[in-house]
Design an enzyme around this catalytic site. Structure first.
Site: not given
Length: 790
Positions: A569-570, A573, A576
């Site tokens: 999940h991290e 980020h 992105h």
């Protein structure tokens, strides 16, 4: 407005698992697909891949790696290689010099008169924003993470200086007037590219949230109230603790709780035990105590905040509402949603209503299962039977335990997920999807805040180095346990005039280093374009390897499957921020609409559970055996059983967030009562009544950060599920490691950062024209997609 040479290391070779007769047919098929589609690494890439696993799994390898490289390196550098930050006091110098540069830029904007000067207004404003964020983003991270109190204090002081200065700029009419005039002049705005036009429109919206068209008195009040909001928000988050620190329960009430858990509680008079109301002991007891009255007492104590905390929340919400009124909005949510995909509170409620209806069947099914179990307990005890708020965690746990007992399989899944292996897998996945990989890089003296921090350079197969990633992944005393992604510096194209200016101001420094404060840049001599590279910090709280001794073998850090999902999940980020390489920092990477920013990270959770992706890396740390995928599928099936309850919980919080940031804080008849608002929301939309004695809003810290946008995570979960199924084919036939599909997601979403409207990105990605204009109907459509956990 202005938002804040690698040595060969011992490792397993880069290879993929062979199919195994111990795996189910589905898993074997996925493994063969993974072996077929994976790209063959070059010797250099293979060396980097091996190094990546070793530097995370062996502290001695990492320290030896850095010592060797450091002995050949240049003199010590500052934090993140920032030349100002070699000492704590450098933060103050950094802030003061930044303020001086900002003053010069403001003068340039206000004095812009020629067509060329007016054409460059968005460019100069973006640079102004970047200068402020260089200090604010770095200081915000350091004050929360650095163990040295001197750095904490200096960064806090620097943050305060620039934050107040930013609020003053946000309420400076001349800046807004100049930008608006340029935007409305077709002779000027027609010369802007799409990204420059988006930057101008974004900054103009931000100005509109700052009471900039009000009187001098109101603008001053806006600045003061905004500062007050920041102070109250910090106070509220720091005050999140129950009114009672413990609950006393009799020994007989604690049946079902493991004795090892109770060792962390306090014994009173041999017949009573004091259970803390915060921390793992409290949550474990709530999930395992058979006595309903004990569960009730503990639940109420855990969910009851002190009166002083509720008063802080009231002051915070009312002050926010006043800030919105000064800016010309009826509510804070109305103000904060103007630049989001939702646009209005009405649209948010359309999404939440549709999602709530979609979730009803799942909730009923889970409630029936829990009620059936409670009826058995009630018949034994002769008690009335209905599911209460304090029952849900207990019966969800009992149902999960029942499923685990049926599987009769010991859970050794962590042995297949050493931290180094997972980091290796992430790099391999990014190589397959996007053509980028992570390469361990030695650190300079003074570059990091703790010796356990690893540095990775992100290398694109065609562009070279495109980002720097600092990984602070191990637990230590005083460190926050919350996983997080911090953008310390955004991607941005550096104008040639800035290099000339830096050369004049710092003639003793290399201009390309001076222009970015010594931090990472890329320069293409063919185009003469220079970019500041995104610099990112990734924070987790994993237990460090079992042995730190240099000459002894040690067990690496082994991750639970939940830890693996968190890390994926991290890193969503991070990718992105890495691939959203825009020319302007205001719209780079994760600086898009808040309700679009979680899409890449939530989508990565689907990849974390995909058998083709797991086949890239998941191997036993001792035997090198591949992960039997049924271990994952069983765990996912258990977690899925509680999805409806969890989704309802998040929907209720999102609705509460909307209510708290409506006009109620200033208009509620009889005065604002945050507890009554909570009860009204839960009574209307919840399947279980919240006890009247509780005040759970006192622990809702996300109110501070999100402010009317808490729905964003649910919204992006719905979108991510749709993207996973329709773009990546749900992982079927190698879809999860397809360069074609990865490139599609990169081209339509990641590369744009915030420079293209999110609805347009989604419409193009999913090939659904009905989404491109957004609005309440589009929001409701996303709600009807529902959310499906991995």
């Amino acid at each position: 407005m202005l938002k804040p040479s690698c040595r060969l290391l011992r490792a397993s070779s880069y290879r993929f698992p062979r199919s195994s007769t111990s795996l189910p047919c589905l898993a074997r098929r996925y493994l063969s697909v993974a072996a077929a589609v994976a790209r063959t690494p070059t010797p250099s890439q293979k060396q980097d891949d091996n190094s990546l696993r070793n530097v995370f799994d062996s502290p001695s390898v990492w320290h030896e790696f850095c010592d060797i490289q450091r002995s050949q390196s240049s003199p010590p550098k500052g934090l993140f290689e920032n030349r100002y930050l070699t000492q704590p006091e450098g933060f103050i110098t950094f802030a003061k010099e930044t303020a001086n540069k900002c003053h010069r830029l403001v003068t340039r904007i206000v004095g812009a008169s020629s067509a060329e000067d007016r054409r460059r207004i968005p460019i100069v404003l973006d640079r102004l924003s970047d200068l402020l964020c260089r200090v604010l983003d770095t200081a915000d991270f350091v004050r929360a993470t650095h163990p040295d109190i001197r750095f904490q204090q200096a960064s806090t002081q620097a943050y305060a200086m620039l934050y107040e200065f930013m609020n003053v700029l946000n309420t400076t009419p001349d800046l807004k007037i100049k930008l608006e005039d340029a935007l409305n002049d077709p002779n000027v705005s027609a010369t802007w590219c799409e990204e420059e036009r988006t930057v101008a429109q974004t900054l103009l919206k931000d100005f509109s949230k700052s009471a900039i068209e009000s009187s001098d008195e109101n603008r001053q009040a806006f600045v003061e109230l905004s500062t007050r909001v920041s102070q109250l928000g910090t106070k509220f988050v720091r005050g999140m603790k129950p009114e009672k620190s413990t609950v006393s329960l009799r020994n007989r009430q604690l049946k079902g709780v493991e004795p090892l858990v109770l060792e962390h509680a306090s014994t009173k008079h041999f017949t009573e035990i004091s259970i803390p109301t915060v921390g793992p002991v409290a949550f474990t007891a709530l999930r395992s105590m058979r006595d309903e009255s004990a569960r009730r007492n503990l639940y109420i104590a855990m969910k009851t905040a002190p009166i002083s905390q509720l008063q802080t929340l009231q002051d915070f919400l009312q002050t926010r509402a006043k800030v919105a009124n000064l800016a010309g909005y009826r509510s804070y949510a109305e103000m904060n949603l103007t630049d989001k995909l939702a646009k209005t509170p009405t649209a948010v409620n359309s999404f939440l209503d549709a999602l709530s209806r979609d979730n009803e069947r799942q909730i009923r099914q889970e409630a029936d299962e829990m009620l059936a179990m409670k009826k058995l307990d009630a018949d034994d005890a002769g008690l009335p039977c209905q599911i209460e708020a304090w029952d849900r965690d207990y019966y969800q746990t009992q149902l999960a335990n029942r499923y685990r007992s049926k599987s009769r399989r010991p859970d050794f899944i962590s042995a297949y997920f050493s931290l180094g292996t997972v980091m290796q897998g992430l790099s391999r996945l990014f190589t397959e999807l996007y053509g980028v990989r992570c390469v361990p890089t030695s650190i300079s003296a003074g570059e990091v805040w703790n010796p356990d921090v690893r540095r990775l350079d992100v290398i694109d197969e065609s562009e070279g180095r495109i980002a720097v990633l600092y990984c602070d992944l191990f637990a230590r005393p005083g460190k926050s346990p919350n996983p997080a992604h911090f953008t310390l510096r955004c991607s941005r194209r550096i104008d040639p005039s800035e290099i000339e200016e830096a050369s004049a101001l710092h003639p003793d420094l290399d201009p390309l280093q001076a222009v970015n404060d010594g931090m990472a840049i890329s320069h293409d001599p063919r185009t003469n374009r220079t970019y500041q590279l995104p610099t990112i910090a990734l924070i987790c709280d994993f237990q460090p390897p079992s042995s730190q001794h240099k000459h002894h073998s040690s067990e690496p850090t082994l991750l639970s499957f939940r830890d693996v999902q968190t890390l994926f999940h991290e890193m969503g980020h991070a990718i992105h921020s890495i691939l959203g390489r825009t020319a302007y920092q205001v719209v780079s990477g994760t600086r898009c609409a808040t309700d679009f920013a979680e899409l890449p990270s939530v989508l990565m959770e689907h990849f974390a559970a995909d058998p083709t992706v797991l086949a890239l890396f998941a191997r036993h740390w001792q035997t090198d055996a591949p992960l039997p995928y049924e271990m994952v599928s069983e765990r996912l099936a258990i977690e899925h059983r509680g999805q409806g309850v969890e989704t309802e919980h998040q929907i209720l919080l999102a609705m509460l967030d909307q209510a708290y940031h409506s006009d109620l804080p200033l208009t509620m008849p009889g005065g604002f009562d945050s507890t009554k608002v909570l009860q009204d929301v839960y009574d209307r939309y919840g399947s279980v009544r919240e006890p009247r004695e509780t005040s759970a809003q006192g622990f809702f810290g996300h109110l501070v950060e999100y402010g009317g946008t808490y729905y964003s995570y649910l919204f992006d979960r719905a979108i991510a599920g749709k993207v996973w199924k329709e773009v990546f084919d749900g992982g079927k036939d190698g879809g999860a490691v397809s360069r074609e599909k990865g490139q599609r997601f990169r081209d339509e979403v990641l590369m744009w950062g915030g420079s293209r409207d999110g609805w347009r990105c989604l419409s193009n990605l999913l090939r659904e024209d009905g989404l491109k204009d957004g609005g309440p109907e589009a929001m409701a459509a996303v709600g009807r997609w529902g959310v499906t956990d991995v």
